[in-house]
Write an enzyme that holds these catalytic residues in place. Structure first.
Site, PDB file in Angstrom:
ATOM      1  CG  ASP A  47      -1.591   1.168   1.604  1.00  0.00           C
ATOM      2  OD1 ASP A  47      -2.352   1.632   0.751  1.00  0.00           O
ATOM      3  OD2 ASP A  47      -1.409   1.687   2.723  1.00  0.00           O
ATOM      4  CG  PHE A  48       1.827   5.655  -1.682  1.00  0.00           C
ATOM      5  CD1 PHE A  48       3.156   5.526  -2.060  1.00  0.00           C
ATOM      6  CD2 PHE A  48       1.366   6.919  -1.332  1.00  0.00           C
ATOM      7  CE1 PHE A  48       4.017   6.627  -2.092  1.00  0.00           C
ATOM      8  CE2 PHE A  48       2.204   8.027  -1.371  1.00  0.00           C
ATOM      9  CZ  PHE A  48       3.533   7.882  -1.757  1.00  0.00           C
ATOM     10  CG  ASP A  49      -1.337   7.972   0.867  1.00  0.00           C
ATOM     11  OD1 ASP A  49      -0.723   9.024   1.049  1.00  0.00           O
ATOM     12  OD2 ASP A  49      -1.825   7.648  -0.242  1.00  0.00           O
ATOM     13  CG  ASP A 229      -2.316   2.730   6.330  1.00  0.00           C
ATOM     14  OD1 ASP A 229      -2.455   2.486   5.113  1.00  0.00           O
ATOM     15  OD2 ASP A 229      -2.613   3.820   6.847  1.00  0.00           O
TER      16      ASP A 229
HETATM   17  O1  LIG Z   1      -4.424   2.957  -0.477  1.00  0.00           O
HETATM   18  P1  LIG Z   1      -3.542   4.099  -0.090  1.00  0.00           P
HETATM   19  O2  LIG Z   1      -2.332   4.232  -0.951  1.00  0.00           O
HETATM   20  O3  LIG Z   1      -3.199   4.079   1.362  1.00  0.00           O
HETATM   21  O4  LIG Z   1      -4.436   5.416  -0.323  1.00  0.00           O
HETATM   22  C1  LIG Z   1      -5.554   5.688   0.533  1.00  0.00           C
HETATM   23  C2  LIG Z   1      -5.847   7.174   0.475  1.00  0.00           C
HETATM   24  O5  LIG Z   1      -4.603   7.806   0.802  1.00  0.00           O
HETATM   25  C3  LIG Z   1      -4.551   9.238   0.734  1.00  0.00           C
HETATM   26  O6  LIG Z   1      -5.222   9.761   1.858  1.00  0.00           O
HETATM   27  C4  LIG Z   1      -4.586   9.396   3.080  1.00  0.00           C
HETATM   28  O7  LIG Z   1      -3.265   9.945   3.107  1.00  0.00           O
HETATM   29  C5  LIG Z   1      -3.216  11.409   3.144  1.00  0.00           C
HETATM   30  C6  LIG Z   1      -1.760  11.819   3.108  1.00  0.00           C
HETATM   31  O8  LIG Z   1      -1.047  11.269   4.161  1.00  0.00           O
HETATM   32  C7  LIG Z   1      -3.947  11.909   4.396  1.00  0.00           C
HETATM   33  O9  LIG Z   1      -3.946  13.328   4.433  1.00  0.00           O
HETATM   34  C8  LIG Z   1      -5.391  11.380   4.405  1.00  0.00           C
HETATM   35  O10 LIG Z   1      -6.026  11.742   5.620  1.00  0.00           O
HETATM   36  C9  LIG Z   1      -5.380   9.847   4.285  1.00  0.00           C
HETATM   37  O11 LIG Z   1      -6.700   9.314   4.225  1.00  0.00           O
HETATM   38  C10 LIG Z   1      -5.082   9.733  -0.582  1.00  0.00           C
HETATM   39  O12 LIG Z   1      -5.160  11.141  -0.573  1.00  0.00           O
HETATM   40  C11 LIG Z   1      -6.405   9.105  -0.971  1.00  0.00           C
HETATM   41  O13 LIG Z   1      -6.735   9.464  -2.307  1.00  0.00           O
HETATM   42  C12 LIG Z   1      -6.266   7.586  -0.916  1.00  0.00           C
HETATM   43  O14 LIG Z   1      -7.500   6.985  -1.264  1.00  0.00           O
END
Ligand SMILES: O=P(O)(O)OC[C@H]1O[C@H](O[C@H]2O[C@H](CO)[C@@H](O)[C@H](O)[C@H]2O)[C@H](O)[C@@H](O)[C@@H]1O
Length: 292
Positions: A47-49, A229
């Site tokens: 996963d990324f974020d 996460d």
């Molecule tokens: O599946 P992921 O790669 O984990 O992406 C899920 C969402 O991640 C991002 O939002 C999340 O991270 C942001 C930066 O750290 C944070 O500000 C936010 O509160 C988190 O939910 C992204 O912006 C989304 O588009 C993704 O769906």
């Protein structure tokens, strides 16, 4: 998975000498040492974020840690490793943030996939809902314009409404989003929660779990592993369990994953072990990779 206490708010420590891997890393390494010798390779889905990148207030500012960037680059070329980045972000967005070519990327929770050749496949049913997603997004941008700290992220095939910077507005904003989707979504969209976000997506039969199952079916003989996460990663954890793989949750709860690590820094410790030592365990009991 609660968003109350967030262990991922800190960035890359930048000081690996002081960083001590904790139990979840050690536990995962022990599982991989046992299981990799019976497999042709490791299918490593990340996963990324919150996993490769620490969570930050501004979604635009999210960055992969330098250590994770270096390790993804190394693992891309490691023998017996198939690497995939599976994100809720738009595919081009997450690919730009990881910035490593020749890796499989899935974006928008599996609506978009690039198997490493630069061609993006889009789920046809999701593509058919593009104009409805756009209409709802435009409406939300108008309706939420005056909400301080609330942002609408345009991911083309889906949309995300962020309220990390307006936590006291979480419930009101979520209700507003659901009302707009109900009124303007032509029964083609659905919503899902995440870490201080609401996702608006086409109501189609795909998610991270379906994507990871597909990758696992193609990587015959490989041990599937997923590191993530968020709520949106749960389907991937379930798919990994069903495929007999290894699931690693980044957080501070027991969600039934194989192991739990605390932060992207601990993910780095795990990736470093795989790159340095894990590759030598692959096929140790006679399974030899000749196809990847
Ligand atoms: O599946 P992921 O790669 O984990 O992406 C899920 C969402 O991640 C991002 O939002 C999340 O991270 C942001 C930066 O750290 C944070 O500000 C936010 O509160 C988190 O939910 C992204 O912006 C989304 O588009 C993704 O769906």
């Amino acid at each position: 998975m609660s968003d109350q206490h967030d262990p991922n708010e800190s960035g890359d420590s930048g000081d690996e000498a002081r960083f001590q891997p904790r139990d979840g890393v050690t536990e995962t390494i022990a599982v991989l040492q046992t299981r990799l010798p019976d497999h042709h390779g490791l299918l490593l889905c990340l996963d990324f974020d919150g996993t490769l990148a620490p969570i930050v207030d501004d979604p635009e500012a999210a960055e992969i840690t330098p250590t994770n960037a270096e390790l993804v680059d190394r693992l891309r070329d490691a023998p017996g490793i198939e690497l995939a980045v599976v994100s809720g972000r738009g595919l081009a967005d997450v690919r730009g943030r990881v910035d490593v070519d020749d890796v499989t990327y899935a974006g928008n929770y599996g609506i978009e996939t690039d198997y490493g050749d630069g061609d993006i496949e889009v789920h046809p049913d999701a593509a058919a809902a593009e104009s409805v997603v756009e209409r709802v997004r435009t409406r939300l941008e108008d309706e939420l314009e005056d909400e301080d700290g609330v942002a609408v992220e345009d991911k083309r095939w889906t949309t995300t409404v962020h309220f990390r910077r307006a936590p006291d507005r979480a419930e009101a904003v979520t209700d507003r989003v659901e009302a707009v989707v109900a009124e303007h979504g032509d029964d083609q969209l659905t919503t899902a929660s995440g870490r201080a976000i609401v996702e608006i997506k086409p109501d189609v039969e795909t998610n991270k779990g379906a994507v990871v199952s597909g990758f696992a079916a193609e990587a015959d003989g490989y041990l599937p592993m997923y590191v993530g996460d968020d709520v949106g990663d749960r389907s991937a954890f379930e798919a990994i369990d069903a495929a007999g793989g290894v699931s690693v949750y980044v957080g501070d709860e027991d969600i039934g994953a194989t192991a739990t690590v605390a932060s992207p820094d601990e993910v780095a410790a795990l990736l470093r072990w795989i790159a340095d030592d894990g590759v030598d365990y692959v096929g140790g009991n006679g399974a030899v990779d000749e196809t990847h």
